[in-house]
Design an enzyme around this catalytic site. Structure first.
Site, mmCIF file in Angstrom:
data_model
loop_
_atom_site.group_PDB
_atom_site.id
_atom_site.type_symbol
_atom_site.label_atom_id
_atom_site.label_comp_id
_atom_site.label_asym_id
_atom_site.label_seq_id
_atom_site.Cartn_x
_atom_site.Cartn_y
_atom_site.Cartn_z
ATOM 1 N N ASP A 378 -16.782 -27.854 -27.255
ATOM 2 C CA ASP A 378 -15.403 -27.378 -27.136
ATOM 3 C C ASP A 378 -14.667 -28.291 -26.151
ATOM 4 O O ASP A 378 -14.952 -28.278 -24.948
ATOM 5 C CB ASP A 378 -15.423 -25.930 -26.632
ATOM 6 N N HIS A 379 -13.709 -29.054 -26.661
ATOM 7 C CA HIS A 379 -13.014 -30.030 -25.816
ATOM 8 C C HIS A 379 -12.055 -29.363 -24.824
ATOM 9 O O HIS A 379 -11.538 -30.010 -23.915
ATOM 10 C CB HIS A 379 -12.255 -31.028 -26.694
ATOM 11 N N ARG A 380 -11.817 -28.071 -24.962
ATOM 12 C CA ARG A 380 -11.018 -27.361 -23.961
ATOM 13 C C ARG A 380 -11.822 -27.178 -22.679
ATOM 14 O O ARG A 380 -11.252 -27.074 -21.589
ATOM 15 C CB ARG A 380 -10.602 -25.972 -24.480
#
Length: 409
Positions: A378-380
């Site tokens: 998850d790049h968040r």
């Protein structure tokens, strides 16, 4: 009148499919007797009678999809033909004959509902497909539990094969006069729930896939060294190495609480194992993997996978994972970009291991056993640099497996 409703039997459950009834209207049931089989997102489960009594009205048809809280059937507890505190029918020697002059509603009659037998929902399904009366089978499993093999043996191998052809998937066209209807398969139950969860994940999480190759040669040799003492699956090494790497990089063992603006770092590694079953994908969970030995992980994984394949797994065993693995290599995969098991932050897939020519540190060409891996994250929550560092830590443990001895419990 007692209403039997679909209650929440799993985390986040909102609906389920009524697969089959074990009772009919007018039949008598004991308290805690299985009466309905329901398919939820993660498993097939049985609902039992909350009270002894007589089945009054069946309100939902088999195959229907219903939401949590829906009344499925009603039981008239006042017209029970047996006492509510009786757990099972008495022996014939203990049963008194009904009075000829007694009114019908006061008579104590033999229970017409199914006998309480020990069999997993999947086993019951196979029995129905093979048109076998499961109550006539003597179970060979633990505590007399009926297994799939017991059902097939009772039917006979040749008959089972013939019947198996009759219950083939609906996608197979009829030999004569095929119709459009025969080309449809139902989109419900676990398949529908998988679709909902995957859609939620892909539309919520900005997925990034980092790929790497791992030299498995030393690990495979180390595994052979251990075989005289213990047979440990390669996947058990994956789980143990990941548990160590996740301890070093806890951001990948976390959960994003976007509403409250925080990231929760989990204290323990609850490893989800993506398992391909005949009923669809399911994810059994090995809890507290960081505190378990290779042998313990191997045994638990084998047990959970067997339960998943037989559709005999509990809700607790398929919920609460903090990180998921997908070992697709044995199926022949050389690469993929898996979807994260929401609300987790990452998932790692292991692909096919195959021998390849590799240039070593001395610039010589040698044959090594190489495997591709994919970390989807998850790049968040995490960035590429962290993903690479985490993957490199995991890779180093597999390529130098004796380092695991420093971490084993």
């Amino acid at each position: 009148m007692v209403e039997v409703k679909l209650h929440d039997i799993g985390e986040g459950m909102t609906e389920g499919d009524v697969i089959t009834y074990f009772v009919k209207e007018g039949e008598d049931v004991n308290e805690d007797q299985p009466i309905i089989e329901v398919q939820t997102e993660k498993m097939v489960t049985e609902l039992t009678a909350p009270k002894g009594g007589r089945i009054k009205d069946i309100l939902v048809e088999e195959g229907a999809t219903i939401s949590v809280g829906t009344t499925i059937l009603t039981i008239d507890a006042g017209n029970a033909s047996i006492e509510e505190d009786e757990a099972a029918p008495k022996d014939d020697s203990e049963t008194s004959e009904p009075s000829e002059t007694a009114p019908d509603h006061d008579r104590k009659t033999e229970v017409k509902g199914p006998v309480r037998i020990k069999a997993a929902p999947y086993t019951r399904k196979i029995a129905r497909e093979l048109e076998v009366d499961i109550e006539q089978i003597k179970g060979t499993g633990k505590d007399g539990r009926i297994t799939v093999e017991d059902v097939k043996s009772f039917k006979g191998p040749e008959e089972a094969v013939d019947k198996g052809e009759k219950v083939a998937p609906a996608t197979k066209k009829a030999a004569e006069d095929p119709t459009e209807e025969e080309n449809w398969i139902p989109f419900k139950g676990r398949r529908k729930q998988i679709a909902k969860k995957m859609t939620q994940s892909i539309y919520t999480i900005p997925h990034v896939a980092h790929m790497e190759e791992v030299d498995m040669t030393e690990l495979l040799a180390f595994r052979q060294e251990l075989k005289p003492e213990a047979s440990i699956s390669v996947a058990a090494f994956f789980i143990k190495a990941l548990a160590i790497a996740l301890n070093d990089y806890p951001i990948f063992n976390s959960e994003l609480d976007e509403e409250n603006g925080r990231i929760l770092l989990k204290d323990s590694v609850h490893m989800g194992i993506a398992t391909d079953t005949t009923e669809g994908l399911i994810v059994p969970v090995i809890r507290n993997a960081e505190g378990k030995s290779l042998s313990d992980i191997h045994k638990e994984m084998k047990s959970l996978t067997a339960k998943a394949m037989e559709n005999n797994i509990t809700g607790k065993e398929v919920t609460g994972s903090t990180f998921t693995i997908s070992n697709v290599g044995p199926l022949g995969s050389i690469g993929a970009t898996p979807i994260i098991n929401y609300p987790e932050v990452a998932l790692m897939a292991f692909h096919k291991t195959k021998k390849m020519p590799v240039v070593d540190q001395n610039d010589e060409i040698v044959i090594r056993s190489m495997m591709n891996i994919t970390l989807t994250f998850d790049h968040r929550v995490a960035d590429g640099g962290e993903a690479i560092a985490f993957t490199n830590r995991f890779k180093s443990l597999l390529e130098n497996p004796k380092l695991l001895l420093l971490e084993l419990v």
